[in-house]
Design a protein around this motif. Structure first.
Motif, PDB file in Angstrom:
ATOM      1  N   LEU A 196      20.989  67.885  30.454  1.00  0.00           N
ATOM      2  CA  LEU A 196      22.249  68.209  31.134  1.00  0.00           C
ATOM      3  C   LEU A 196      23.241  67.052  31.024  1.00  0.00           C
ATOM      4  O   LEU A 196      24.425  67.252  30.735  1.00  0.00           O
ATOM      5  CB  LEU A 196      21.950  68.491  32.611  1.00  0.00           C
ATOM      6  CG  LEU A 196      23.053  69.093  33.448  1.00  0.00           C
ATOM      7  CD1 LEU A 196      23.149  70.588  33.180  1.00  0.00           C
ATOM      8  CD2 LEU A 196      22.788  68.866  34.928  1.00  0.00           C
ATOM      9  N   GLY A 197      22.737  65.836  31.244  1.00  0.00           N
ATOM     10  CA  GLY A 197      23.603  64.656  31.181  1.00  0.00           C
ATOM     11  C   GLY A 197      24.220  64.512  29.791  1.00  0.00           C
ATOM     12  O   GLY A 197      25.417  64.241  29.665  1.00  0.00           O
ATOM     13  N   ASN A 200      26.832  67.181  29.208  1.00  0.00           N
ATOM     14  CA  ASN A 200      28.074  66.959  29.966  1.00  0.00           C
ATOM     15  C   ASN A 200      28.923  65.810  29.418  1.00  0.00           C
ATOM     16  O   ASN A 200      30.130  65.788  29.642  1.00  0.00           O
ATOM     17  CB  ASN A 200      27.753  66.692  31.439  1.00  0.00           C
ATOM     18  CG  ASN A 200      27.468  67.980  32.194  1.00  0.00           C
ATOM     19  OD1 ASN A 200      27.786  69.071  31.712  1.00  0.00           O
ATOM     20  ND2 ASN A 200      26.870  67.857  33.360  1.00  0.00           N
ATOM     21  N   ARG A 208      31.811  71.258  32.623  1.00  0.00           N
ATOM     22  CA  ARG A 208      30.536  70.594  32.877  1.00  0.00           C
ATOM     23  C   ARG A 208      29.585  71.479  33.664  1.00  0.00           C
ATOM     24  O   ARG A 208      30.008  72.302  34.461  1.00  0.00           O
ATOM     25  CB  ARG A 208      30.771  69.277  33.618  1.00  0.00           C
ATOM     26  CG  ARG A 208      31.254  68.204  32.661  1.00  0.00           C
ATOM     27  CD  ARG A 208      31.415  66.872  33.334  1.00  0.00           C
ATOM     28  NE  ARG A 208      32.332  66.053  32.543  1.00  0.00           N
ATOM     29  CZ  ARG A 208      33.038  65.053  33.031  1.00  0.00           C
ATOM     30  NH1 ARG A 208      32.936  64.734  34.302  1.00  0.00           N
ATOM     31  NH2 ARG A 208      33.839  64.372  32.255  1.00  0.00           N
TER      32      ARG A 208
ATOM     33  N   LEU B  50      32.390  69.443  42.409  1.00  0.00           N
ATOM     34  CA  LEU B  50      32.820  69.513  41.012  1.00  0.00           C
ATOM     35  C   LEU B  50      34.213  70.155  40.934  1.00  0.00           C
ATOM     36  O   LEU B  50      35.101  69.660  40.230  1.00  0.00           O
ATOM     37  CB  LEU B  50      31.808  70.310  40.172  1.00  0.00           C
ATOM     38  CG  LEU B  50      32.152  70.438  38.686  1.00  0.00           C
ATOM     39  CD1 LEU B  50      32.209  69.066  38.024  1.00  0.00           C
ATOM     40  CD2 LEU B  50      31.141  71.320  37.954  1.00  0.00           C
ATOM     41  N   GLU B  66      30.808  61.991  34.296  1.00  0.00           N
ATOM     42  CA  GLU B  66      29.830  62.449  35.280  1.00  0.00           C
ATOM     43  C   GLU B  66      29.088  61.278  35.939  1.00  0.00           C
ATOM     44  O   GLU B  66      28.805  61.306  37.128  1.00  0.00           O
ATOM     45  CB  GLU B  66      28.832  63.397  34.616  1.00  0.00           C
ATOM     46  CG  GLU B  66      27.924  64.072  35.610  1.00  0.00           C
ATOM     47  CD  GLU B  66      26.957  65.037  34.948  1.00  0.00           C
ATOM     48  OE1 GLU B  66      26.800  66.134  35.462  1.00  0.00           O
ATOM     49  OE2 GLU B  66      26.363  64.684  33.906  1.00  0.00           O
ATOM     50  N   TYR B  69      30.585  59.993  39.188  1.00  0.00           N
ATOM     51  CA  TYR B  69      30.747  60.836  40.385  1.00  0.00           C
ATOM     52  C   TYR B  69      30.343  60.123  41.679  1.00  0.00           C
ATOM     53  O   TYR B  69      31.038  60.237  42.692  1.00  0.00           O
ATOM     54  CB  TYR B  69      29.966  62.157  40.252  1.00  0.00           C
ATOM     55  CG  TYR B  69      30.526  63.151  39.255  1.00  0.00           C
ATOM     56  CD1 TYR B  69      31.723  62.920  38.579  1.00  0.00           C
ATOM     57  CD2 TYR B  69      29.851  64.352  39.001  1.00  0.00           C
ATOM     58  CE1 TYR B  69      32.222  63.838  37.661  1.00  0.00           C
ATOM     59  CE2 TYR B  69      30.344  65.279  38.083  1.00  0.00           C
ATOM     60  CZ  TYR B  69      31.518  65.011  37.410  1.00  0.00           C
ATOM     61  OH  TYR B  69      32.001  65.927  36.507  1.00  0.00           O
TER      62      TYR B  69
END
Lengths: 381, 102
Positions: A196-197, A200, A208, B50, B66, B69
């Motif tokens: 997933l990382g 994204n 994302r 998100l 990401e 975050y």
């Protein structure tokens, strides 16, 4: 009045989106109905021409009441019971009703603010509580509320009480009628989250993925392969469902919850599920859902982990026969290849219905879902 | 990539609050504790968070990877992060212009 959830007994017709003579296609939104939980956009289930609207806007009627008659293409009027409400106003519905959050609508009612006169500052021009309060503040200083008092305690409390009652009745029925069994299993998500990382890193923010999308995908795929978890208990018998309409429990701002469905979730990619989840949560939060999402989820997922709980043992939504719960994804100790390490783990639970399945079968489903969760890339092939 | 248009902390704070209210229309911005975790105090789940950050990105052009975050967990931290990110992006854009003019 369609049944928009097993806990719904009546609904208020807020607005007609069609008028007599309009040609409608299956899936068109014809009306907006307020349940105790949310505003639901009611879609028509077949093609035809609107003949007569039988229930006036603002009227509360029980589930099963005929709302309108439809002239179908086969030229037979789809008419059932006699109208139970006064005829609608003769003029057609107003062009486009502004989108307005339920909280704002209630505040507007209380403050005497005409919402059609407001300019919404929310998404897609939606009218927010702040818009209503702004107007109330400028035109009715004497009656303006302090922000921390809104919405009106009595209105909010009434609605809250109605929702609690509806949820309570449904859950009491579930616990009384469904012989629940519970299983739980902890899954190592390191492979899935690594994937997933990476995925994204190269995606724009709006595309994302969240771990929740992987969990939904794995659940939908496992449900598809486990007919005894996916379907309905009706008339003392189990009816397996052909497709997986994955109910997603979404908590409502201000309390309570709804569990609308992502339809055909087993056939959607992780990206499509993420888009559906974003859309569903956004609309549930502002309180506008669609009838097709409300009436036939085949299995439900609750993801309380997002707000911190480590394990959730859910209550099955009748007439469904299983509920899958995810706790918080968190780093915890985990034995792997003879070594103790720290890995991202999630605890998944299954509440199953003993009238339909046994623990052994439920266990296989959990294992199946676990395999899907660990190897998302294989599912994408 | 669109160039950030808002770089003042006050404006970025306002933008972030607008994004939060868009996602959670019932939130009263005056009650937000700027030092407390946003998700926890406002009961925002991962989908809400998100959506909030995507909205901030759309309004300001600021990219938020990401892995960053967690740096935006509270209102104050998020504003500080956005100010730095905006300045970085403006600098990068300026350097790019200089390079291309040489």
């Amino acid at each position: 009045m369609p049944s928009l959830g097993a806990d719904m007994e009546s609904g208020t017709l807020l607005e007609w989106r069609v008028k007599p003579g309009d040609v409608v296609k299956r899936g068109d939104i014809v009306a907006v109905v307020d349940t105790s939980k949310a505003e639901i956009e009611v879609e028509i289930f077949q093609d035809g021409t609107v003949e007569q609207l039988l229930v006036a806007e603002g009227t509360r009627v029980p589930v099963g009441t005929v709302l309108a008659t439809l002239q179908t293409t086969s030229d037979e009027s789809e008419r059932a019971q006699a109208p139970s409400a006064p005829p609608p106003p003769t003029e057609g519905p107003s062009a486009e009703r502004p989108r307005v959050s339920p909280v704002a609508r209630r505040a507007a009612e209380r403050l005497g603010v005409d919402i059609t006169s407001l300019h919404g500052s929310g998404p897609n021009g939606a009218i927010t509580l702040a818009d209503v309060q702004g107007t109330a503040g400028s035109t009715q200083a004497a009656r303006a509320v302090k922000p921390d008092e809104a919405p009106a305690p009595s209105v909010a409390a009434d609605r809250q009480a109605a929702m609690r009652q509806a949820i309570g009745a449904l859950m009491a029925r579930s616990k009384k009628e469904i012989p629940h069994y519970y299983l739980q299993s902890t899954i190592d998500l390191s492979g899935a989250l690594e994937w997933l990382g990476k995925a994204n890193e190269t995606r724009p923010m709006s595309e994302r993925l969240l771990p929740a999308a992987l969990l939904l995908s794995a659940t939908a795929k496992a449900a598809k392969e486990a007919p005894a978890m996916n379907g309905f208990w009706r008339s003392d018998a189990f009816q397996p469902a052909e497709h997986v309409h994955l109910g997603v429990a979404v908590s409502l701002r201000g309390g309570g919850l709804v569990a609308p469905a992502i339809r055909d979730a087993d056939r959607k990619s992780v990206d499509e599920l993420m888009a559906s989840l974003n859309d569903l949560v956004r609309r549930a939060r502002v309180g506008v859902l669609r009838s097709s999402e409300m009436f036939d989820p085949t299995i439900t997922v609750t993801n309380l982990g997002d707000l911190g709980a480590e394990v959730v043992h859910g209550v099955i939504y009748p007439p469904q026969v299983a509920l899958v719960g995810f706790g918080a994804v968190g780093e915890r100790p985990w034995a792997h290849s003879g070594m103790l390490g720290v890995r991202p783990l999630v605890t998944v639970t299954l509440a199953g219905d003993h009238r339909v399945s046994d623990g052994a079968e439920g266990s296989r489903v959990l294992a199946l879902g676990g395999r899907y969760r660990q190897r998302p890339e294989e599912r994408e092939k | 990539m669109s160039r950030p248009v808002r770089v003042s902390p006050q404006e970025l704070r306002q933008t972030l609050i607008e994004a939060i209210v868009e996602v959670a229309p019932d939130v009263d911005p005056t009650t937000i504790d700027p030092c407390e975790d946003l998700a926890e105090q406002l009961a925002l789940d991962s989908v809400d968070m998100l959506a909030t950050l995507v909205s901030v990105n759309e309004r300001t052009g600021i990219e938020i990877p990401e892995r960053d975050y967690p740096k935006l967990a509270t209102l104050d931290d998020a504003v500080a992060y956005l100010v730095h990110a905006a300045v970085r992006q403006v600098d990068a854009a300026a350097r790019q212009e200089e390079d291309s003019s040489i």
